[in-house]
Design a protein around this motif. Structure first.
Motif, PDB file in Angstrom:
ATOM      1  N   SER A 150       0.807  -1.227   0.000  1.00 17.79           N
ATOM      2  CA  SER A 150       0.000   0.000   0.000  1.00 17.79           C
ATOM      3  C   SER A 150       0.838   1.275   0.000  1.00 17.79           C
ATOM      4  CB  SER A 150      -0.946   0.026   1.204  1.00 17.79           C
ATOM      5  OG  SER A 150      -0.210   0.044   2.418  1.00 17.79           O
ATOM      6  N   SER A 155       2.466   0.296  -4.278  1.00 15.86           N
ATOM      7  CA  SER A 155       1.344   0.616  -5.164  1.00 15.86           C
ATOM      8  C   SER A 155       1.760   0.540  -6.624  1.00 15.86           C
ATOM      9  CB  SER A 155       0.818   2.030  -4.858  1.00 15.86           C
ATOM     10  OG  SER A 155       0.274   2.112  -3.564  1.00 15.86           O
ATOM     11  N   ASN A 176      -6.119  -1.123   4.608  1.00 13.93           N
ATOM     12  CA  ASN A 176      -5.716  -0.823   3.229  1.00 13.93           C
ATOM     13  C   ASN A 176      -6.135  -1.891   2.222  1.00 13.93           C
ATOM     14  OD1 ASN A 176      -4.369   1.703   3.555  1.00 13.93           O
ATOM     15  ND2 ASN A 176      -2.665   0.645   4.533  1.00 13.93           N
ATOM     16  N   TYR A 179      -8.268  -0.618  -0.735  1.00 12.61           N
ATOM     17  CA  TYR A 179      -7.389   0.147  -1.624  1.00 12.61           C
ATOM     18  C   TYR A 179      -6.610  -0.792  -2.541  1.00 12.61           C
ATOM     19  CZ  TYR A 179      -3.126   2.741  -2.884  1.00 12.61           C
ATOM     20  OH  TYR A 179      -2.055   3.292  -3.554  1.00 12.61           O
ATOM     21  N   ARG A 298       0.058   5.502   3.225  1.00 10.03           N
ATOM     22  CA  ARG A 298      -0.519   5.011   1.978  1.00 10.03           C
ATOM     23  C   ARG A 298      -0.100   5.967   0.868  1.00 10.03           C
ATOM     24  NH1 ARG A 298      -6.932   4.472   1.247  1.00 10.03           N
ATOM     25  NH2 ARG A 298      -6.643   2.852   2.842  1.00 10.03           N
TER      26      ARG A 298
END
Length: 308
Positions: A150, A155, A176, A179, A298
């Motif tokens: 995350s 990412s 998370n 996400y 994040r």
């Protein structure tokens, strides 16, 4: 010019604002007035003196390696960029500053639809993720486990691996998980019991492991790879050698600028997401690094020099 500097290794308290000597573009370089500078975990690790073997750092030093801003000076032989161009890239000088120097091969044009903080969030995350995925030879049909999925690099790794046609398992805190699903990963919680949770999520097994978190998951990774350290890479765990795991600390690739241009254009239309969790004025660099060191960020923390 104004910059953040430190004259000794240590905690965030060693960072201070200072007036330092102006930088000027040499052959093949541009000087950029910085509008935003990314804050990365490696910044506090270098500041603490923990990375001297990989990144020897003469003191005094200015942290940071990624930026977005406006070209205001070009060096000899530069034809790719002109004064006034909006760009993003990886710097040859510390990015926590009013101005940076950059080699033209590590720079791309900023698309009009991409904000300054979002542009500054891209260079390190995407180049690091792409480099490690290349080293791991990740390809379509494989399953990749990303520890610390995350954060900014995580990412990017999730999205770039999914873009190669791989199935991605991403570890993160439960907060998370939604996400990660949006990014294209199957989320699992880290911590005790990780091996069984990953095996449940990927009964076909794990072909490669990318450790971004550096929080003691390498032994579990070796177990998930069937007892081999082959095709496991970390950018964060200092115990890599103990487990026979590769520690990836390489710089940019020869086609870094071309790749960054592609990623920036994708980010401008929502095709690639490296979220900016929070921005800070330049003078709050110590606070930004403090939050980075505490973990659980994040996406990216970004500094905004000057009045921008």
């Amino acid at each position: 010019m104004e910059a953040i500097v430190y004259e000794e290794f240590g905690g965030p308290e060693v960072l201070r604002r200072a007036q330092v000597e102006d930088v000027h573009a040499g052959p093949g370089q541009i000087r950029v007035a910085v509008r935003a500078a990314g804050v990365n975990p490696v910044d506090y690790k270098i500041r603490n003196g923990w990375m001297e073997a990989a990144f020897p750092t003469p003191l005094p030093a200015t942290p940071g390696s990624e930026f977005a801003g406006v070209v205001d000076e070009t060096g000899e032989g530069v034809t790719e960029f002109a004064v006034g161009d909006e760009v993003l890239g990886r710097s040859a000088t510390g990015a926590y500053a009013a101005y940076v120097l950059a080699d033209v091969g590590a720079v791309a044009r900023k698309p009009e639809g991409l904000g300054w903080p979002e542009a500054a969030a891209l260079p390190v995350a995407t180049s690091t993720a792409a480099r490690v995925l290349d080293e791991l030879a990740v390809s379509a049909g494989e399953t990749v486990l990303v520890h610390g999925a995350s954060g900014a690099v995580g990412s990017a790794a999730v999205q770039l691996a999914a873009g190669r046609g791989a199935t991605v398992i991403g570890t993160a805190s439960p907060a998370n998980h939604d996400y990660l699903r949006v990014l294209g990963a199957v989320p699992v919680a880290y911590g005790e019991g990780l091996v069984s949770r990953v095996r449940e999520a990927a009964p076909q097994g794990v072909d490669a492991v990318f450790d971004v978190a550096g929080k003691g998951a390498l032994a579990d990774s070796v177990e998930l790879r069937g007892g081999t350290s082959d095709r496991i890479s970390t950018i964060a765990d200092p115990d890599a050698a103990h487990h026979g795991v590769a520690f990836s600390a390489g710089g940019g690739s020869p086609d870094e600028g071309r790749r960054l241009d592609e990623y920036a254009r994708s980010a401008a239309v929502g095709g690639l997401r490296i979220p900016v969790e929070r921005t800070f004025p330049l003078g709050a660099a110590a606070r930004a690094q403090e939050l980075s060191e505490a973990g659980h960020v994040r996406g990216k923390l970004v500094l905004l020099p000057g009045d921008h």
